[in-house]
Write a protein that holds these residues in place. Sequence first.
Motif, PDB file in Angstrom:
ATOM      1  N   SER A  69       6.631  10.708   4.449  1.00 33.98           N
ATOM      2  CA  SER A  69       6.634   9.326   4.911  1.00 33.98           C
ATOM      3  C   SER A  69       7.842   9.057   5.795  1.00 33.98           C
ATOM      4  CB  SER A  69       6.651   8.367   3.713  1.00 33.98           C
ATOM      5  OG  SER A  69       7.839   8.519   2.967  1.00 33.98           O
ATOM      6  N   CYS A  84       4.833  -0.631   4.357  1.00 37.07           N
ATOM      7  CA  CYS A  84       5.431   0.555   4.974  1.00 37.07           C
ATOM      8  C   CYS A  84       4.386   1.434   5.648  1.00 37.07           C
ATOM      9  CB  CYS A  84       6.205   1.365   3.940  1.00 37.07           C
ATOM     10  SG  CYS A  84       7.734   0.572   3.387  1.00 37.07           S
ATOM     11  N   LYS A 144      11.045   7.271   6.883  1.00 34.48           N
ATOM     12  CA  LYS A 144      12.085   6.556   6.153  1.00 34.48           C
ATOM     13  C   LYS A 144      12.462   5.286   6.903  1.00 34.48           C
ATOM     14  CE  LYS A 144      12.651   9.119   2.520  1.00 34.48           C
ATOM     15  NZ  LYS A 144      12.361   8.572   1.169  1.00 34.48           N
ATOM     16  N   SER A 197       9.683   4.945   0.581  1.00 38.77           N
ATOM     17  CA  SER A 197       9.916   4.973   2.029  1.00 38.77           C
ATOM     18  C   SER A 197      11.280   4.416   2.412  1.00 38.77           C
ATOM     19  CB  SER A 197       8.827   4.167   2.754  1.00 38.77           C
ATOM     20  OG  SER A 197       7.553   4.740   2.571  1.00 38.77           O
TER      21      SER A 197
END
Length: 228
Positions: free
Chosen positions: A3, A118, A5, A48
Amino acid sequence: MESTKIDVVLPAAGVGKRMHLDIPKQYALIGKKTVLELTVDAIFRCPSVNNIIIGVSREDEYFNELALSENPRIIRAEGGKERSDTVRLCLEHVQTSWVMVHDAARPFVHLDDLNALCSKVNSSEIGAILACRSADTLKQVVNGRIIKTVPRESIFRAYTPQLFKTDILKKALNHAVESDISITDDASAVELLGYPVDIVEGRADNIKLTTPEDLAMARRLMEGQDNV
């Protein structure tokens, strides 16, 4: 796939006058923790999240008393006069290409909502915000008199976090300052530049603590969670 960041900005330089406390509302206790600590805990549950940048006033005498001030993933930044000023100053510390901005006084944001927001980095070119459908009938009022009932089908309440590409949010907030335009949230600054902003429908209990009644409700919610 790993994922993306995302750094998170928490503007926490205000005093929360409507709360009528002798301390800034972000340092009010809910159970054994402050509002700010609970908010940070909630944000860090999201995988995330990279770092959290917290903007506090230069005169703040409470932040350094909290254990979170020693957390290497938390960066203290100087706050500004208005919320938008604090966000702009905090953005100078952001190191990720996407950033979320979250109200320090929203400690009940849910992990599912954070993850859903996210995930928009994979489908949005600009950004998105958490929002909640209005459950109330809305009235437009002038001089204390109703002049119109507003259809609520397309009305959403803007919540936080709000997620944007970092460079776009910087550009939008700087434009608002240069144009001397007052903004009420980060999305409105981005909208002023003509960018489309998506929404992610979130939970209604992601409340912002503004009044003494909100704080009392938050304490009842926390007691309910502790008793589960």
